[in-house]
Design an enzyme around this catalytic site. Structure first.
Site, short mmCIF file in Angstrom:
data_model
loop_
_atom_site.label_atom_id
_atom_site.label_comp_id
_atom_site.label_asym_id
_atom_site.label_seq_id
_atom_site.Cartn_x
_atom_site.Cartn_y
_atom_site.Cartn_z
N LYS A 1 -11.66 -1.47 5.89
CA LYS A 1 -11.95 -2.27 4.72
C LYS A 1 -12.97 -3.37 5.07
O LYS A 1 -14.04 -3.07 5.55
CB LYS A 1 -10.65 -2.82 4.14
CG LYS A 1 -9.54 -1.75 4.03
CD LYS A 1 -9.95 -0.60 3.13
CE LYS A 1 -8.87 0.40 2.77
NZ LYS A 1 -8.14 1.10 3.76
N TYR B 1 0.84 -1.20 0.00
CA TYR B 1 0.00 0.00 0.00
C TYR B 1 0.89 1.26 0.00
O TYR B 1 1.86 1.34 0.75
CB TYR B 1 -0.93 -0.04 1.22
CG TYR B 1 -1.66 1.26 1.46
CD1 TYR B 1 -2.45 1.81 0.46
CD2 TYR B 1 -1.54 1.94 2.66
CE1 TYR B 1 -3.11 3.01 0.67
CE2 TYR B 1 -2.20 3.13 2.88
CZ TYR B 1 -2.98 3.67 1.87
OH TYR B 1 -3.62 4.87 2.08
C1 LIG Z 1 -3.23 -3.01 2.69
C2 LIG Z 1 -3.50 -1.73 3.43
N1 LIG Z 1 -2.96 -1.54 4.65
C3 LIG Z 1 -3.18 -0.40 5.34
C4 LIG Z 1 -3.95 0.62 4.83
C5 LIG Z 1 -4.15 1.91 5.60
O1 LIG Z 1 -5.40 1.93 6.21
P1 LIG Z 1 -6.21 3.25 6.60
O2 LIG Z 1 -6.59 3.93 5.33
O3 LIG Z 1 -7.36 2.74 7.39
O4 LIG Z 1 -5.30 4.12 7.41
C6 LIG Z 1 -4.56 0.45 3.57
C7 LIG Z 1 -5.41 1.51 3.01
O5 LIG Z 1 -5.87 1.42 1.89
C8 LIG Z 1 -4.31 -0.75 2.85
O6 LIG Z 1 -4.83 -0.97 1.63
#
Ligand SMILES: Cc1ncc(COP(=O)(O)O)c(C=O)c1O
Length: 389
Positions: free
Chosen positions: A194, A99
């Site tokens: 998610k 990410y």
């Molecule tokens: C695989 C993954 N990890 C962590 C995150 C970060 O999460 P957040 O947007 O809730 O801070 C995301 C966000 O899209 C993600 O896709």
């Protein structure tokens, strides 16, 4: 995954001894009275602990099979909490295509000297072996990876780095489809934004530790830095978790239909989905996961303006970041979710300007197939460029 009855009990049934409420009460109070001087109750201040957030933490720990969970304000807060375990001089091995926000945080902290980092393609056996032949304090795995859905063999990484802290970002599958502790992980990270919440109305995160002492250290840092999640978000996420298994069933069914369409359509030059037998990680995914997930990435043929025309045509896929909600989304990683990465890092990871990513929702499958099919027909290449992968 633990059975659905276990979810029901953990998410609040029989929790309210006063009224027997089926849904767990929402405790919004920021602070709690002491019974007397020097006599705190279980909770004193919500940054440190909160009854509603506590139920969610217990639920997530139970679903992942860990001993302690810390619920955070976002997935990034969860990742930030875990990175506090590293000290200057520690070596962190990171996947090269995770990410974009994780890349940005790790890159920024590394530049400040908080730790050293090597970006590695952990799905390439030789690269993985070479990287893990040198001592590492922490190895980070994101499988399937965002956005190219590469599959990392968690047990193989564990075997190659027996002394490292092994962290797995399980956001793309949730504990319903993958339980990293059973393959040797020490810490599981989630963006609960998610699938766990699943309704696109909470930004939240969680860190789950296999062993309690490590979980306590992570809890200490989350409280110290003020990274813990809000009670109302925890309450909404508990509501989401109750339908996790049922939602995923529909997510997976819809995804299968869309992958079939994409894999044979002449507008598509490449499909990235671990459920395809041609995917390099297919065998590992089959062994490691209980489903192939509801994220699909694909590339359109490189025709001028095709990506924009395609996205504009879609009626049932909203152009938006994030994933894992009940509604279908489409994202253009290079300009959206992975814009935080340097162009060079994006190129190394293989994220092209033609790449699109679908988060498949739980709408009627026929509607989704018809919509995607119409948009694909609109951008058929003028000259044949070979069939899809
Ligand atoms: C695989 C993954 N990890 C962590 C995150 C970060 O999460 P957040 O947007 O809730 O801070 C995301 C966000 O899209 C993600 O896709």
């Amino acid at each position: 995954m633990s059975g659905s009855s276990t979810i029901a009990v953990r998410t609040g049934l029989e929790r309210d001894t006063q009224h027997g409420a089926v849904v767990p009460p929402l405790h919004l109070s920021s602070n709690y009275t002491f019974e007397g001087l020097g006599q705190p109750r279980t909770y004193d201040y919500t940054r440190s602990g909160n009854p509603t957030r506590g139920i969610l933490a217990e639920t997530l720990a139970g679903l992942e099979g860990g001993e302690r969970a810390v619920v955070t304000a976002s997935g990034m807060a969860a990742i930030n909490t875990v990175l506090q375990l590293l000290e200057p001089g520690d070596r962190l091995v990171m996947p090269h295509d995770g990410y974009g926000g994780t890349w940005r945080l790790v890159d920024a902290l590394c530049r400040r000297g908080q730790f050293e980092v090597d970006w590695v393609n952990l799905t390439d056996n030789e690269q993985c072996r070479a990287a893990l032949s040198r001592p590492a304090r922490m190895v980070w795995v994101e499988t399937p990876s965002n956005p190219l859905l590469r599959i990392t063999d968690i047990a193989a990484v564990r075997a190659l780095a027996p002394d490292a802290l092994l962290v797995v970002d399980n956001t793309f599958l949730s504990p319903a489809l993958q339980q990293p502790f059973s393959f040797g992980a020490d810490i599981v990270v989630h963006s609960t934004t998610k699938y766990l919440n699943g309704h696109s109305d909470v930004v939240g995160g969680a860190v789950i530790a296999k062993e309690k002492p490590l979980g306590d250290t992570l809890g200490w840092w989350a409280n110290c830095l003020g990274l813990t999640g809000a009670p109302f978000d925890a309450w909404l996420t508990l509501r989401g978790v109750r339908t996790l298994k049922a939602r995923l069933k529909q997510h997976l069914e819809n995804t299968k239909a869309l992958v079939e369409l994409l894999a044979q359509h002449p507008s598509v030059s490449q499909v990235y989905y671990p459920g395809l037998s041609t995917h390099p990680g297919h065998a590992t995914a089959r062994r490691q996961q209980q489903g192939f997930g509801a994220m699909i990435s694909f590339e359109l043929h490189d025709e001028e303006g095709a990506v924009a025309r395609f996205v504009d045509q879609l009626q049932h896929f909203s152009l938006a970041e994030s994933l894992g909600g009940v509604e279908s989304l489409i994202a253009h990683p290079a300009s959206m979710t992975h814009a935080a990465m340097s162009t060079e890092a994006r190129n190394v990871a293989g994220i092209s300007d033609q790449l699109l990513r679908l988060s498949v929702g739980i709408e009627d499958a026929d509607d989704l197939v018809a919509d995607l099919g119409a948009a694909l027909d609109l951008v058929k290449p003028r000259v044949s460029q070979g069939g899809p992968a």
